[in-house]
Design a protein around this motif. Structure first.
Motif, PDB file in Angstrom:
ATOM      1  N   ARG A  27      -1.989 -11.785  34.884  1.00 51.90           N
ATOM      2  CA  ARG A  27      -3.115 -11.297  34.073  1.00 51.90           C
ATOM      3  C   ARG A  27      -4.086 -12.417  33.736  1.00 51.90           C
ATOM      4  O   ARG A  27      -5.294 -12.216  33.721  1.00 51.90           O
ATOM      5  N   LYS A  28      -3.569 -13.609  33.460  1.00 48.57           N
ATOM      6  CA  LYS A  28      -4.448 -14.750  33.191  1.00 48.57           C
ATOM      7  C   LYS A  28      -5.309 -15.063  34.406  1.00 48.57           C
ATOM      8  O   LYS A  28      -6.502 -15.332  34.280  1.00 48.57           O
ATOM      9  N   ILE A  29      -4.715 -15.016  35.585  1.00 52.23           N
ATOM     10  CA  ILE A  29      -5.474 -15.265  36.813  1.00 52.23           C
ATOM     11  C   ILE A  29      -6.554 -14.198  36.987  1.00 52.23           C
ATOM     12  O   ILE A  29      -7.694 -14.497  37.338  1.00 52.23           O
ATOM     13  N   GLY A  30      -6.198 -12.941  36.717  1.00 51.13           N
ATOM     14  CA  GLY A  30      -7.181 -11.860  36.817  1.00 51.13           C
ATOM     15  C   GLY A  30      -8.333 -12.047  35.849  1.00 51.13           C
ATOM     16  O   GLY A  30      -9.500 -11.843  36.208  1.00 51.13           O
ATOM     17  N   ASN A  31      -8.022 -12.446  34.628  1.00 47.46           N
ATOM     18  CA  ASN A  31      -9.081 -12.678  33.638  1.00 47.46           C
ATOM     19  C   ASN A  31      -9.982 -13.832  34.052  1.00 47.46           C
ATOM     20  O   ASN A  31     -11.198 -13.760  33.893  1.00 47.46           O
ATOM     21  N   ASN A  32      -9.390 -14.898  34.579  1.00 49.67           N
ATOM     22  CA  ASN A  32     -10.190 -16.030  35.037  1.00 49.67           C
ATOM     23  C   ASN A  32     -11.094 -15.632  36.201  1.00 49.67           C
ATOM     24  O   ASN A  32     -12.238 -16.066  36.271  1.00 49.67           O
ATOM     25  N   ALA A  33     -10.586 -14.805  37.091  1.00 54.48           N
ATOM     26  CA  ALA A  33     -11.401 -14.344  38.224  1.00 54.48           C
ATOM     27  C   ALA A  33     -12.575 -13.507  37.725  1.00 54.48           C
ATOM     28  O   ALA A  33     -13.700 -13.645  38.221  1.00 54.48           O
ATOM     29  N   GLU A  34     -12.334 -12.642  36.741  1.00 52.88           N
ATOM     30  CA  GLU A  34     -13.419 -11.834  36.173  1.00 52.88           C
ATOM     31  C   GLU A  34     -14.473 -12.710  35.516  1.00 52.88           C
ATOM     32  O   GLU A  34     -15.672 -12.458  35.642  1.00 52.88           O
ATOM     33  N   ASP A  35     -14.039 -13.763  34.831  1.00 53.54           N
ATOM     34  CA  ASP A  35     -14.983 -14.692  34.206  1.00 53.54           C
ATOM     35  C   ASP A  35     -15.838 -15.398  35.248  1.00 53.54           C
ATOM     36  O   ASP A  35     -17.047 -15.573  35.055  1.00 53.54           O
ATOM     37  N   ILE A  36     -15.220 -15.791  36.349  1.00 55.11           N
ATOM     38  CA  ILE A  36     -15.961 -16.474  37.412  1.00 55.11           C
ATOM     39  C   ILE A  36     -16.970 -15.528  38.050  1.00 55.11           C
ATOM     40  O   ILE A  36     -18.120 -15.902  38.299  1.00 55.11           O
ATOM     41  N   VAL A  37     -16.566 -14.296  38.293  1.00 51.43           N
ATOM     42  CA  VAL A  37     -17.488 -13.315  38.886  1.00 51.43           C
ATOM     43  C   VAL A  37     -18.665 -13.079  37.946  1.00 51.43           C
ATOM     44  O   VAL A  37     -19.822 -13.031  38.379  1.00 51.43           O
ATOM     45  N   ALA A  38     -18.393 -12.958  36.642  1.00 52.69           N
ATOM     46  CA  ALA A  38     -19.470 -12.747  35.669  1.00 52.69           C
ATOM     47  C   ALA A  38     -20.401 -13.957  35.616  1.00 52.69           C
ATOM     48  O   ALA A  38     -21.618 -13.807  35.462  1.00 52.69           O
ATOM     49  N   ASN A  43     -27.515 -11.354  37.345  1.00 54.97           N
ATOM     50  CA  ASN A  43     -28.130 -11.344  36.012  1.00 54.97           C
ATOM     51  C   ASN A  43     -27.971 -12.689  35.318  1.00 54.97           C
ATOM     52  O   ASN A  43     -28.924 -13.229  34.766  1.00 54.97           O
ATOM     53  N   THR A  44     -26.760 -13.219  35.348  1.00 60.33           N
ATOM     54  CA  THR A  44     -26.482 -14.497  34.685  1.00 60.33           C
ATOM     55  C   THR A  44     -27.249 -15.627  35.358  1.00 60.33           C
ATOM     56  O   THR A  44     -27.837 -16.475  34.673  1.00 60.33           O
ATOM     57  N   LEU A  45     -27.256 -15.634  36.675  1.00 61.99           N
ATOM     58  CA  LEU A  45     -27.987 -16.683  37.393  1.00 61.99           C
ATOM     59  C   LEU A  45     -29.481 -16.620  37.098  1.00 61.99           C
ATOM     60  O   LEU A  45     -30.133 -17.649  36.911  1.00 61.99           O
ATOM     61  N   LEU A  46     -30.023 -15.415  37.024  1.00 62.61           N
ATOM     62  CA  LEU A  46     -31.441 -15.254  36.725  1.00 62.61           C
ATOM     63  C   LEU A  46     -31.750 -15.751  35.318  1.00 62.61           C
ATOM     64  O   LEU A  46     -32.728 -16.479  35.096  1.00 62.61           O
ATOM     65  N   GLN A  48     -30.066 -17.956  33.570  1.00 63.27           N
ATOM     66  CA  GLN A  48     -29.944 -19.416  33.542  1.00 63.27           C
ATOM     67  C   GLN A  48     -31.147 -20.079  34.196  1.00 63.27           C
ATOM     68  O   GLN A  48     -31.649 -21.097  33.712  1.00 63.27           O
ATOM     69  N   GLY A  49     -31.617 -19.494  35.289  1.00 59.79           N
ATOM     70  CA  GLY A  49     -32.791 -20.042  35.964  1.00 59.79           C
ATOM     71  C   GLY A  49     -34.025 -19.962  35.095  1.00 59.79           C
ATOM     72  O   GLY A  49     -34.787 -20.928  34.987  1.00 59.79           O
ATOM     73  N   LEU A  50     -34.213 -18.807  34.461  1.00 57.12           N
ATOM     74  CA  LEU A  50     -35.370 -18.653  33.576  1.00 57.12           C
ATOM     75  C   LEU A  50     -35.273 -19.588  32.376  1.00 57.12           C
ATOM     76  O   LEU A  50     -36.280 -20.139  31.923  1.00 57.12           O
ATOM     77  N   SER A  51     -34.073 -19.758  31.874  1.00 62.85           N
ATOM     78  CA  SER A  51     -33.876 -20.673  30.754  1.00 62.85           C
ATOM     79  C   SER A  51     -34.232 -22.099  31.159  1.00 62.85           C
ATOM     80  O   SER A  51     -34.887 -22.822  30.407  1.00 62.85           O
ATOM     81  N   SER A  52     -33.816 -22.489  32.340  1.00 64.18           N
ATOM     82  CA  SER A  52     -34.119 -23.830  32.837  1.00 64.18           C
ATOM     83  C   SER A  52     -35.620 -24.013  33.029  1.00 64.18           C
ATOM     84  O   SER A  52     -36.189 -25.030  32.637  1.00 64.18           O
ATOM     85  N   ILE A  53     -36.261 -23.018  33.611  1.00 65.22           N
ATOM     86  CA  ILE A  53     -37.714 -23.086  33.811  1.00 65.22           C
ATOM     87  C   ILE A  53     -38.423 -23.095  32.464  1.00 65.22           C
ATOM     88  O   ILE A  53     -39.381 -23.839  32.251  1.00 65.22           O
TER      89      ILE A  53
END
Length: 82
Positions: A27-38, A43-46, A48-53
């Motif tokens: 379950r810990k591995i599954g939770n870590n994988a979900e965090d990495i996917v998120a 959406n997150t990358l966009l 972060q990019g807008l925040s950086s800009i």
């Protein structure tokens, strides 16, 4: 270190503990994988990019700042505040 058991109950208890520890780790591995996917979702990358800009725009001066700030506010409102 070898472990010696005196009864089948001790063996069964140890096997149950190992089974539960395995389930917890899976379950810990599954939770870590979900965090990495998120973390790498579009959406997150966009965001972060807008925040950086946005932070680089804040450090610039003059009319460039005004224009870029207005553009970014428009894009942010259009895409994130629906």
């Amino acid at each position: 270190m070898k472990k010696y058991y005196t009864s089948y109950e001790e063996v069964d208890k140890e096997l149950e503990i190992l089974k539960l520890e395995r389930e917890i780790n899976i379950r810990k591995i599954g939770n870590n994988a979900e965090d990495i996917v998120a973390l790498f979702s579009p959406n997150t990358l966009l965001k972060q990019g807008l925040s950086s800009i946005g932070s680089s725009v804040k450090q610039s001066k003059g009319i460039k700042t005004l224009v870029l700030t207005t553009v970014f506010k428009f894009l942010f409102n259009k895409f994130f505040k629906k």
